[in-house]
Design an enzyme around this catalytic site. Structure first.
Site, PDB file in Angstrom:
ATOM      1  N   GLY A 206       0.470  19.646   0.096  1.00  0.00           N
ATOM      2  CA  GLY A 206       0.973  20.861  -0.528  1.00  0.00           C
ATOM      3  C   GLY A 206       2.222  20.521  -1.307  1.00  0.00           C
ATOM      4  O   GLY A 206       2.861  19.504  -1.041  1.00  0.00           O
ATOM      5  N   THR A 207       2.549  21.372  -2.262  1.00  0.00           N
ATOM      6  CA  THR A 207       3.653  20.971  -3.122  1.00  0.00           C
ATOM      7  C   THR A 207       4.849  21.912  -3.139  1.00  0.00           C
ATOM      8  O   THR A 207       5.709  21.792  -2.283  1.00  0.00           O
ATOM      9  CB  THR A 207       3.152  20.693  -4.537  1.00  0.00           C
ATOM     10  OG1 THR A 207       2.215  21.700  -4.872  1.00  0.00           O
ATOM     11  CG2 THR A 207       2.486  19.355  -4.602  1.00  0.00           C
ATOM     12  N   THR A 208       4.919  22.852  -4.057  1.00  0.00           N
ATOM     13  CA  THR A 208       6.222  23.471  -4.289  1.00  0.00           C
ATOM     14  C   THR A 208       6.415  24.792  -3.547  1.00  0.00           C
ATOM     15  O   THR A 208       5.559  25.682  -3.620  1.00  0.00           O
ATOM     16  CB  THR A 208       6.420  23.711  -5.797  1.00  0.00           C
ATOM     17  OG1 THR A 208       6.136  22.493  -6.470  1.00  0.00           O
ATOM     18  CG2 THR A 208       7.843  24.128  -6.090  1.00  0.00           C
TER      19      THR A 208
END
Lengths: 276, 277
Positions: free
Chosen positions: A48-50
């Site tokens: 997952g990122t931001t």
């Protein structure tokens, strides 16, 4: 588990912590007890990122994009990375998605368990410290590439303000003022927020600023997903105030995201901040 | 020279049951009443910190009478069991029936084992469903028996008189506030004279299926109770069902003692025997 007599461990007075109880009764259920073979496991699971969070007078907003990646592949377009932790807090996750989701489930149970046993909720700092302990236990796996870096946001009932905590992989806990972002797109999101954020924004303004920041993160970071206008997939936005945790409805977020995208058609780099 | 006395199993079990019953009879009652949106728990409990009613899981509540340390121990065990099951399977897999079974096994084993004294407690495990038909209330006795209750149930010291009061006046489709007034009046009901329990001495909680959160358990705070119950003795809650004409609660039933008693709410709670909270 069978339906027979409750085991003695359940009837023994002691800890109010669910993870401590689990460690003594059923340690194999703890994510941190897993032993990995040596080597880097980073490429094995989606990431997952931001995640972005920002406070406003009376509360805090936390939001996350919807993309999970595995290397150069988009593993999932509508993953959820922001979860309510309890009634007055939420946690957003960046890093190895599988482990992070498991850690969130453990954290949710931990807070609720304490609340039920003790008849009172943990303080905001208490919650932040418990999350810190869970991350610290994951250090071994983090060193093999399976890091989990959450962003924790909540409403502090005693101080009556929204608060944000960030973490490193060793469990280090840092309180952030005003706004913060974690994940691969975080540098871009933070840059955007630095220009857009004002401490007198209301809830709606803060939500817009956060969605703008996520747009900028997606603009420059390939692992962060922008608003998916064709599939109507928009960021998850949670607002926490004295009234508790609310996840904004998809329609509400869609309206904000549509407005942001429409304004970017005129000005692709987003709203301008005054020079002085 | 001493001879070991022979005690028949029947006598042994009877003695243990009498012992447990005596302990439970010292405590005040807990009532559970079903209303349109869920289940209401009312007990007389002057302590604000030591609870007789509490949350076990999302849709499941626990209520108990008797010895505090014993039911508190079981409550914590239930919370641990529920959280563990919810964490290792899914939140939906934690059921009232499963918890009631675990409690029944535990209480039953303790009761029939020679080594331990029987627990002097009774427990409700109640689960609110999506609709009124799915609500489940289990009453567990000290010996591990499980009884499934409908609409309303009472356990504790004055269970018989409170139950009969509820049975006569309960009707389907009560609102939360009506159910609360009825339950409080029932707890204050007594063969000799009724009394009004002050809101401060009540512990009230609901499992409310209309709550938007996943967790349906909610305590009602004293301010809410004062609003609903009123202050003066003129607001005797027993009159509440009279709001629907033609369904007079004090009809020609064999409950004559209740009627004169209502005019004499003079017995103060302080005259009750001291009990565990």
């Amino acid at each position: 588990m069978t339906d027979a007599r409750l085991p003695d461990a359940f009837l023994t007075p002691g800890t109010s912590s669910f993870s401590d109880f689990l460690a003594s009764v059923s340690p194999d259920l703890l994510p941190s007890r897993r032993v990995l073979p040596p080597g880097d496991a980073a490429a094995l699971a989606p990431h997952g990122t931001t995640i972005v969070a920002a406070t406003f007078p009376g509360g805090v907003v936390i939001a996350g994009d919807r993309r999970a990646t595995m290397g150069n592949v988009i593993a999932q377009r509508d993953i959820e990375k922001v979860f309510p932790a309890d009634e007055y807090s939420a946690v957003g996750i960046a890093g190895t998605a599988g482990l992070a989701v498991e850690m969130v489930r453990l954290f949710q149970t931990e807070l609720e368990h304490y609340e039920k046993i003790e008849g009172t909720t943990l303080s905001m700092d208490g919650k932040a410290n418990r999350l810190s302990a869970l991350i610290r236990n994951n250090l071994g796996m983090a060193m093999q590439g399976l890091a989990v870096v959450p962003l924790f946001a909540g409403y502090d009932l005693s101080q009556e303000i929204g608060r944000i905590f960030s973490y490193d992989v060793t469990g280090g806990r840092y309180e952030e003022t005003a706004f913060h972002s974690v994940g691969s797109g975080s540098v871009f999101a933070r840059g955007a927020l630095k220009k857009l954020y004002r401490d007198d924004l209301d809830q709606g303004g803060t939500v817009t600023a956060v969605v703008q920041a996520l747009y900028d993160a997606a603009d420059d970071d390939s692992a962060t997903g922008g608003p998916d206008l064709f599939r109507r997939i928009f960021p998850i936005v949670s607002v926490i105030t004295a009234e508790g945790h609310t996840r904004l409805g998809q329609d509400e977020v869609a309206a904000v995201a549509d407005a942001v995208v429409a304004s970017r058609m005129q000005r692709p780099d987003g709203p301008s901040a005054p020079l002085t | 020279m001493s001879m070991p006395f022979y005690v028949s199993p029947e006598q042994l079990m009877k003695d243990r049951a009498d012992f447990a019953r005596k302990g439970i009879a010292r405590g005040r009652s807990v009532a559970v009443v079903r209303y349109t949106d869920g289940l209401l728990f009312v007990s007389e409990n002057p302590s604000a910190a030591l609870h007789k009613v509490s949350e076990l899981y999302d849709r499941i509540a626990f209520a108990a009478v008797g010895r505090y340390n014993e039911f508190e121990n079981l409550r914590i065990a239930g919370v641990r069991l529920a959280d563990m099951r919810g964490y290792s399977y899914d939140r939906r897999d934690v059921t009232g029936r499963g918890l009631a079974n675990a409690y029944a096994q535990t209480l039953g084993t303790i009761f029939s084992s020679g080594g331990e004294k029987p627990y002097e407690i009774e427990i409700f495990v109640a689960e609110v469903g999506d609709g009124a038909a799915d609500d489940q209330v289990f009453r567990l006795t000290f010996d591990g028996q499980v009884v499934e209750e409908k609409d309303h149930a009472v356990m504790g010291g004055a269970a018989d008189s409170v139950t009969s009061y509820l049975r006569e006046r309960y009707r389907l489709g009560l609102s939360r506030d009506e159910a609360l007034r009825l339950a409080v009046a029932a707890l204050g009901h007594n063969d000799s004279a009724d009394r009004t329990i002050p809101p401060e001495d009540l512990e009230v909680a609901v499992l409310d299926r209309t709550r938007t959160q996943e967790r349906k358990f909610k305590r009602l705070l004293p301010a809410v109770l004062r609003d609903v119950l009123g202050q003066g003795p003129g607001d005797m809650p027993g009159d509440a069902p009279g709001a629907t004409p033609g369904e007079s609660p004090s009809g020609p039933e064999p409950t004559a003692p209740a009627a004169p008693a209502r005019t004499d709410p003079s017995v103060s709670p302080g005259e009750e025997p001291p009990v565990a909270p």
